[in-house]
Write an enzyme that holds these catalytic residues in place. Structure first.
Site, mmCIF file in Angstrom:
data_model
loop_
_atom_site.group_PDB
_atom_site.id
_atom_site.type_symbol
_atom_site.label_atom_id
_atom_site.label_comp_id
_atom_site.label_asym_id
_atom_site.label_seq_id
_atom_site.Cartn_x
_atom_site.Cartn_y
_atom_site.Cartn_z
ATOM 1 N N LYS B 81 42.934 24.537 68.047
ATOM 2 C CA LYS B 81 43.709 24.861 69.133
ATOM 3 C C LYS B 81 44.303 26.033 68.686
ATOM 4 O O LYS B 81 44.831 26.135 67.577
ATOM 5 C CB LYS B 81 44.718 23.804 69.448
ATOM 6 C CG LYS B 81 45.545 24.027 70.522
ATOM 7 C CD LYS B 81 46.577 22.978 70.792
ATOM 8 C CE LYS B 81 47.326 22.947 72.224
ATOM 9 N NZ LYS B 81 48.046 21.799 72.655
ATOM 10 N N SER B 156 47.522 19.778 77.450
ATOM 11 C CA SER B 156 47.446 21.260 77.213
ATOM 12 C C SER B 156 46.242 21.671 76.130
ATOM 13 O O SER B 156 45.764 22.902 76.246
ATOM 14 C CB SER B 156 48.559 22.012 76.426
ATOM 15 O OG SER B 156 48.860 21.515 75.190
ATOM 16 N N SER B 180 49.345 16.013 75.228
ATOM 17 C CA SER B 180 48.191 17.074 75.370
ATOM 18 C C SER B 180 46.964 16.997 74.307
ATOM 19 O O SER B 180 46.131 17.793 74.600
ATOM 20 C CB SER B 180 49.099 18.369 74.808
ATOM 21 O OG SER B 180 49.844 18.796 75.534
#
Lengths: 107, 489
Positions: B81, B156, B180
Site C-alpha cells: 500500500k 481504503s 481498511s
C-alpha cells in the site's frame, strides 16, 4: 445539531485549511448531519467510566514500575546516527544554504 | 509464458517451484510485472509499479535460492500500500499533498519484507491518507473491483485487495484503521487480516489515527497469510506502541480442526441493514463450523456495539486532524509558492492539496477538539470506547471468537455513495469495533451474491491471531470460496 457557516469558517482557520465558498457550504451541511449522529453517544451511560488511554489497554511506555521490571519499550540511551541534513532537506519545497526557506511569519 | 509458471499460484506453490527449479524469482517477477501493468489499465490498483528496483531484488532472490537458502517467502512478489514509506521510491498516501514525496527511509514493515527476500513490485492505490471505504477518494483515480469493473473494491486498501483478487500478486500489504484491510478483502473475495494493535510496527507508515492504525497482510489462503504475518510481526524499537509480546508460530494451530471452537454471534448487530444474500452466506458459514463440531453461542451481547460508529468517527478524525498538522507546505509535501506570509502559504497549500474526505475529517476532528466541545465529544467518545472494550472483554470470556459478516453489503456501484458521508461510513459498521478495542480480526471469503464476493469476519482475543488463522485454515480445508477467481482482467 446545527453548525453555522461561521463555525465552519472559524474551524477551517484553526485547521489552516483554505476553503472555497462552496466547500464551506457543503461542509456546513455534512458537519451538521454528522455531529447530529454523534448525539447517540449520550445513550451510553459513562458516569463511572474512565476514558481509554491506550488501544490495547495493556502497555504504557512510561510507567515507572514497568520500566524497572522489563525496560518496557524504551531502548538504551545511546547516541545513534540521525538523518543527515541533506536527507532532511531532500523533500523541502524551498531551501537555501542548508536551511528551509519560508515566507515571513510576521507581516 | 514459461512452462509450469502460473502467476495465480499461491506463494507456497511458487516457493516449491523455485526449489524444484521450475522457474526462478526473476522469471516470476517478469511475468507478474507484465501482468499487473496490463491489468492496471482496467483496475488502477497501482499508483507506482517499481520495475527497476524489483528486478534487482528478484535477481538477488534467485541467487539466494540457487545457493540453497531457505525462507518461505524468498523471491515472492508482493504489492505494498502506498501509505508505507519506501526509501528512494515515491510514497504518495494517495494524496496530491505527497505527489512528489521520496522517503529517505524504509518503513519497518518494508525493511522486513526486503530482508526476507520478498520482491516489492509496486505501491498500491488507496483512499487519500487511508480515509475512505471505496477507494474513490484517491487523488490518483478510483480502483475498480476485479469481479465487476463498475463496482468499488472497498477501501481504503482497495489496490492491495484488487491486485491479489485479480491474481496479479499472491500477497500484499495494507493498513486497517476501521476496516481498511478487511472490508476491501471481503468486497474483492480475498483474505485480509488486521493484527492486534501493537503486533506490527507502524514506523514509517503515514499516520492517520495512531491509536487505531495497524498494518496487515492480504493473501488468498491462511497458509500464505501465516507466512507473511510471520515476516512482518514483532516489536520494533522505532515504534514504542509495538508490543513486546512474543511472536508465535502462526501455523501452530493448523491441525486443530473445528472441534470445540466456541463462536459467539452478537445478534444485535444483525438486526438491520444487512443484505439477505450476505446474511444467508454468513449463516451457511456458521453451519459449516457447527456441523463439524464448533459450538455456536447466539446469546453473547455487546450492548453498546452500535456506538462504535460515532466513537470511531470522533476518535479517528480527531487523531487525524492532529497527525495531518504536519503537512504545512514547509518541510515536505505540496506547497504553493505565493502568499503574503507563512500562514497564508500553509492554509492555501493544505486547501489545494487535500481532497474532500480528508478536509471533512480534519474539520470534524478540529471541531471536536476545539474549546468548549472537547468534553462533549472527544472525551465522551473515549469513555464509550472503554465501555465497548469491557463488553468485548466480557464476551470473549465466554467464547473464543466472535463471528460477523465483514460488511453489510457486497461491493457497491462507483459514485453511488461518494456524496453521502453517513452512508459511506455505515460500510464500516462491523469492522470498526475491532480497531476501537485493539483486537485482531480477519476476513475470509464465504460466498457470493451473483458475481460479487461476501466476507466472513472473525474477531479474536488479543495477540491470538494464531487462533483465527487456525479456524480459517480449517474452514478453507472444507470450502472453496477462497479459490474462486474473477475472469481474467
Amino acid at each position: 445539531m446545527e453548525i453555522s457557516k461561521e463555525d465552519v469558517i472559524h474551524v477551517a482557520e484553526l485547521a489552516r485549511v483554505q476553503l472555497t465558498d462552496s466547500e464551506a457550504t457543503k461542509l456546513q451541511q455534512d458537519l451538521s448531519l454528522i455531529f447530529g449522529h454523534f448525539e447517540s453517544l449520550n445513550e451510553v451511560d459513562t458516569s463511572n467510566v474512565n476514558p481509554t488511554l491506550h488501544a490495547s489497554g495493556a502497555q504504557i511506555v512510561l510507567a515507572r514500575h514497568d520500566l524497572e521490571e522489563s525496560h518496557q519499550n524504551l531502548r538504551q540511551d545511546e547516541i545513534r546516527s540521525p538523518l543527515s541534513p541533506n536527507q532532511v532537506l531532500l523533500n523541502a519545497p524551498r531551501t537555501e544554504d542548508g536551511f528551509i526557506r519560508i515566507k515571513g511569519v510576521l507581516d | 509464458m514459461m512452462a509450469g509458471l502460473d502467476i495465480g499460484s499461491s506463494a507456497a506453490q511458487h516457493a516449491t517451484n523455485f526449489r524444484s527449479n521450475t522457474y526462478t524469482p526473476t522469471d516470476l517477477f517478469k511475468a507478474v510485472s507484465a501482468k499487473i501493468t496490463i491489468q492496471n489499465k482496467n483496475l488502477n490498483a497501482f499508483i507506482s509499479i517499481t520495475d527497476e528496483e524489483a528486478l534487482k531484488a528478484a535477481e538477488v532472490a534467485t541467487q539466494r535460492i540457487k545457493s540453497g537458502e531457505n525462507g518461505s517467502l524468498l523471491g515472492i512478489p508482493i504489492a505494498v500500500k502506498d501509505l508505507l514509506s519506501t526509501a528512494g521510491q515515491r510514497t504518495t498516501a494517495g494524496s496530491k499533498m505527497l505527489e512528489n514525496f521520496i522517503p529517505v527511509q524504509d518503513s519497518t514493515v518494508v525493511q522486513k519484507l526486503k530482508d526476507s527476500g520478498l520482491v516489492i513490485v509496486g505501491k498500491t492505490n488507496l483512499d487519500e491518507f487511508a480515509m475512505g471505504s471505496s477507494n474513490e477518494y484517491s487523488a490518483y483515480g478510483p480502483v475498480h473491483n476485479p469481479w465487476d469493473l463498475s463496482k468499488v473494491p472497498g477501501g481504503s486498501s482497495g489496490g492491495s485487495a484488487a491486485t491479489v483478487a485479480a491474481r496479479g500478486v499472491p500477497l500484499s500489504i495494507g493498513t486497517d484503521t476501521g476496516g481498511s484491510i478487511r472490508q476491501p478483502a471481503a468486497l474483492c473475495g480475498v483474505m485480509g487480516l488486521k493484527p492486534t494493535y501493537g503486533r506490527v510496527s507502524r514506523f514509517g507508515v503515514v499516520a492517520f489515527a495512531s491509536s487505531l492504525d495497524q498494518v496487515g497482510p492480504f493473501s488468498r489462503d491462511a497458509n500464505d497469510m501465516a507466512d507473511l504475518l510471520q515476516v512482518i510481526a514483532g516489536h520494533d524499537e522505532k515504534d514504542s506502541t509495538s508490543s513486546l509480546e512474543p511472536v508465535p508460530d502462526f501455523k501452530s494451530t493448523f491441525n486443530r480442526g473445528f472441534d470445540g471452537i466456541k463462536i459467539g454471534i452478537p445478534s444485535e448487530l444483525l438486526q438491520e441493514g444487512v443484505e439477505d444474500d450476505v446474511l444467508e452466506s454468513f449463516e451457511h458459514a456458521i453451519d459449516e463450523f457447527e456441523s463439524r463440531g464448533a459450538i455456536i453461542n447466539r446469546d453473547i451481547s455487546i450492548p453498546s456495539i452500535k456506538a462504535a460508529l460515532p466513537v470511531y468517527y470522533l476518535i479517528a478524525p480527531s487523531e487525524a486532524s492532529a497527525n495531518l498538522a504536519r503537512y504545512d507546505g514547509v518541510k515536505y509535501g505540496f506547497s504553493v509558492l505565493d502568499g503574503k506570509n507563512a500562514e497564508e502559504v500553509m492554509s492555501a497549500s493544505r486547501g489545494m492539496a487535500f481532497g474532500p474526505e480528508v478536509k471533512r475529517r480534519i474539520m470534524i476532528g478540529t471541531y471536536a477538539l476545539s474549546a468548549g466541545y472537547y468534553d462533549a465529544y472527544y472525551l465522551k467518545a473515549q469513555k464509550v470506547r472503554t465501555v465497548i472494550q469491557e463488553e468485548f472483554h466480557t464476551a470473549l470470556n465466554e467464547v473464543d471468537t466472535i463471528f460477523t459478516p465483514t460488511t453489510p453489503t457486497t461491493a457497491f456501484e462507483l459514485d453511488s455513495k461518494i456524496n453521502n458521508p453517513i452512508e459511506m461510513y455505515l460500510n464500516d459498521l462491523f469492522t470498526l469495533p475491532a480497531n476501537i478495542v485493539g483486537l485482531p480480526a480477519l476476513s475470509t471469503p464465504c460466498g457470493f451474491s451473483g458475481d460479487l464476493p461476501i466476507g466472513l469476519q472473525m474477531i479474536g482475543k488479543a495477540f491470538r491471531e494464531t487462533d483465527l488463522l487456525g479456524y480459517t485454515h480449517a474452514y478453507q480445508s472444507v470450502t472453496d470460496w477462497h479459490k474462486s477467481e474473477p475472469t481474467d482482467r
